[in-house]
Design an enzyme around this catalytic site. Structure first.
Site, PDB file in Angstrom:
ATOM      1  N   LYS A  13      22.670  34.041  38.001  1.00 48.71           N
ATOM      2  CA  LYS A  13      22.228  32.717  38.466  1.00 48.71           C
ATOM      3  C   LYS A  13      22.382  32.550  39.975  1.00 48.71           C
ATOM      4  O   LYS A  13      21.527  31.956  40.605  1.00 48.71           O
ATOM      5  CB  LYS A  13      22.880  31.587  37.677  1.00 48.71           C
ATOM      6  N   ARG A 123      30.198  43.342  43.017  1.00 47.62           N
ATOM      7  CA  ARG A 123      29.611  42.222  43.759  1.00 47.62           C
ATOM      8  C   ARG A 123      30.385  41.903  45.049  1.00 47.62           C
ATOM      9  O   ARG A 123      31.603  41.929  45.064  1.00 47.62           O
ATOM     10  CB  ARG A 123      29.616  40.997  42.839  1.00 47.62           C
ATOM     11  N   ARG A 156      34.860  38.722  46.402  1.00 50.26           N
ATOM     12  CA  ARG A 156      35.546  37.443  46.179  1.00 50.26           C
ATOM     13  C   ARG A 156      36.898  37.676  45.519  1.00 50.26           C
ATOM     14  O   ARG A 156      37.022  38.553  44.663  1.00 50.26           O
ATOM     15  CB  ARG A 156      34.688  36.575  45.235  1.00 50.26           C
ATOM     16  N   ARG A 167      37.429  33.959  33.553  1.00 51.37           N
ATOM     17  CA  ARG A 167      36.220  33.146  33.812  1.00 51.37           C
ATOM     18  C   ARG A 167      35.235  33.289  32.653  1.00 51.37           C
ATOM     19  O   ARG A 167      34.591  32.316  32.255  1.00 51.37           O
ATOM     20  CB  ARG A 167      35.575  33.557  35.140  1.00 51.37           C
TER      21      ARG A 167
END
Ligand code: AMP
Length: 215
Positions: A13, A123, A156, A167
């Site tokens: 997303k 990522r 991150r 998460r």
């Protein structure tokens, strides 16, 4: 156009929202990004939220997020259209949103579990503009430097294995019920995206535009 994007971490997303925002000239409202910025600026609320919730993959309390989003949506720049990314994440947030603004469409991004894990594990994110990169096939041109804004590109702190597991669990528990909530309202459009953005991005964007009724 007033859109909400839903999807588990790693479902794509963030990547596709960046593209839609550019192409449709919409305001991008990412609650996670707002919190990361506040913390980076040394804002006391931002620092507290980062330490207590973000860095552990836990949800920030509803009242804090709702008032933040309410204030952001009252800004004039949202009138022409926006994409809400990362909000709502609970039924309470969805109910609150309904009382703030009328949403046109909710896009649900889905991907298979193995794809999700491989996406998150490589990522990297720009600390300044939030642009997403990937070690495998979408590196910035200069290592560690964002192509768009020159900011620092890093992994991150909540993209580590333990926080990601948390998460994903929280997503299934708290956020997945929103799928039915929006389906019942006739607002949900589902997209299964297992392909890489690097090689199939344009084809997938064409699919999303079709879902949104844009040619
Ligand atoms: P994201 O960038 O959307 O993955 O969000 C990163 C983190 O910010 C989440 O793991 C939560 O700790 C916090 N967060 C962002 N949006 C929300 C929300 N709508 N409700 C509660 N916590 C949120």
């Amino acid at each position: 156009m007033k859109l909400v994007v839903l999807g588990s971490p790693g479902a794509g997303k963030g990547t596709y929202t960046q593209e839609l925002v550019k192409r449709l000239n919409l305001v991008h409202i990412s609650t996670g990004e707002i919190f990361r910025h506040l913390a980076q600026e040394g804002n006391p609320l931002g620092l507290k939220v980062k330490e207590k919730y973000l860095s552990q993959g836990k949800l920030v309390p509803d009242d804090v997020v709702i008032s933040l989003v309410k204030e952001r949506l009252s800004n004039n720049d949202c009138e022409a259209g926006f994409i809400l990314d990362g909000f709502p994440r609970t039924l309470e947030q969805a109910e609150a949103l309904q009382n703030i603004v009328k949403i046109d469409t909710v896009l649900l991004f889905k991907a298979d579990d193995d794809v999700i894990i491989s996406r998150i594990s490589g990522r990297m994110t720009c600390q300044d503009c939030g642009r997403i990169y990937h070690m495998k096939n979408m590196n910035p041109k200069q290592e560690g430097v964002c192509d768009i804004c020159g900011g620092e590109v890093l992994i991150r702190s909540d993209d580590n294995e333990e926080a990601v597991r948390d998460r994903l669990r929280i997503y299934r528990e708290k956020t997945a019920p929103l799928i039915n909530y929006y389906r019942k309202k006739g607002l949900l459009s589902e997209l299964l995206i297992n392909e890489d953005f690097g090689t199939h991005g344009e084809m997938i964007i064409a699919r999303i535009m079709k879902v949104l009724g844009i040619n």
